[in-house]
Motif scaffolding. Structure first.
Motif, PDB file in Angstrom:
ATOM      1  N   SER A  61       0.911  -1.261  -0.104  1.00 47.59           N
ATOM      2  CA  SER A  61      -0.007  -0.019  -0.083  1.00 47.59           C
ATOM      3  C   SER A  61       0.806   1.041   0.048  1.00 47.59           C
ATOM      4  O   SER A  61       1.627   1.488   1.004  1.00 47.59           O
ATOM      5  CB  SER A  61      -0.981   0.133   1.118  1.00 47.59           C
ATOM      6  N   PRO A  63      -0.065   4.968  -0.201  1.00 50.98           N
ATOM      7  CA  PRO A  63      -1.183   5.664  -0.159  1.00 50.98           C
ATOM      8  C   PRO A  63      -1.194   7.023  -1.258  1.00 50.98           C
ATOM      9  O   PRO A  63      -2.419   7.009  -1.892  1.00 50.98           O
ATOM     10  CB  PRO A  63      -1.129   6.236   1.204  1.00 50.98           C
ATOM     11  N   SER A  67      -2.817   0.865  -4.061  1.00 48.36           N
ATOM     12  CA  SER A  67      -2.346  -0.497  -3.342  1.00 48.36           C
ATOM     13  C   SER A  67      -2.462  -1.664  -4.521  1.00 48.36           C
ATOM     14  O   SER A  67      -2.917  -1.368  -5.442  1.00 48.36           O
ATOM     15  CB  SER A  67      -3.565  -0.730  -2.164  1.00 48.36           C
TER      16      SER A  67
END
Length: 133
Positions: A61, A63, A67
């Motif tokens: 992941s 951000p 992801s």
């Protein structure tokens, strides 16, 4: 000792984009690997990391970028992260003599927001980050 960022190239097909960079780094592959394959390393120069399972098919992941899964993992050489929506980051390290390495980088993504200048800045931060280590 400093690194150098070769001219990046970009291709666009509709809203799909592919960026390629060749970055010469003043550190051995083994010393660069943690910068592209650990949460601490990636967040030190590239992007925040929510989580990263450092293995083939591990979850990742990022951000700011998305992801997905680890789709290539060859310790000290290749780390590839494929993100939902067709995105991909590939870091491929090669030796450059006894004390340096070359990073062959590929970024595939859809939409806007990333370009050669954004990644050139990130690679300048990578060179600075490696210089602190």
């Amino acid at each position: 000792m400093s690194g150098s960022i070769a001219q990046g190239t970009s291709q666009t097909h509709g809203n799909a984009h592919i960026l390629h960079f060749l970055v010469r780094l003043p550190k051995r592959m083994e010393d660069v690997w943690p910068a592209v394959a650990t949460p601490e390393g990636l967040s030190g120069w590239c992007t925040a990391v929510g989580f990263l399972q450092p293995r083939l098919d591990g979850a990742v992941s990022l951000p700011e970028l998305g992801s997905g899964r680890v789709t290539a993992w060859d310790v000290d050489r290749v780390a590839e992260y494929t993100l939902e929506g067709g995105g991909r980051l590939r870091f491929h390290l090669e030796r450059d003599g006894d004390t340096a390495s070359v990073l062959r980088f590929t970024r595939e993504f859809r939409g806007e927001g990333e370009n050669e200048a954004v990644w050139r800045t990130r690679f300048e931060r990578l060179i600075e980050y490696l210089g602190r280590g």
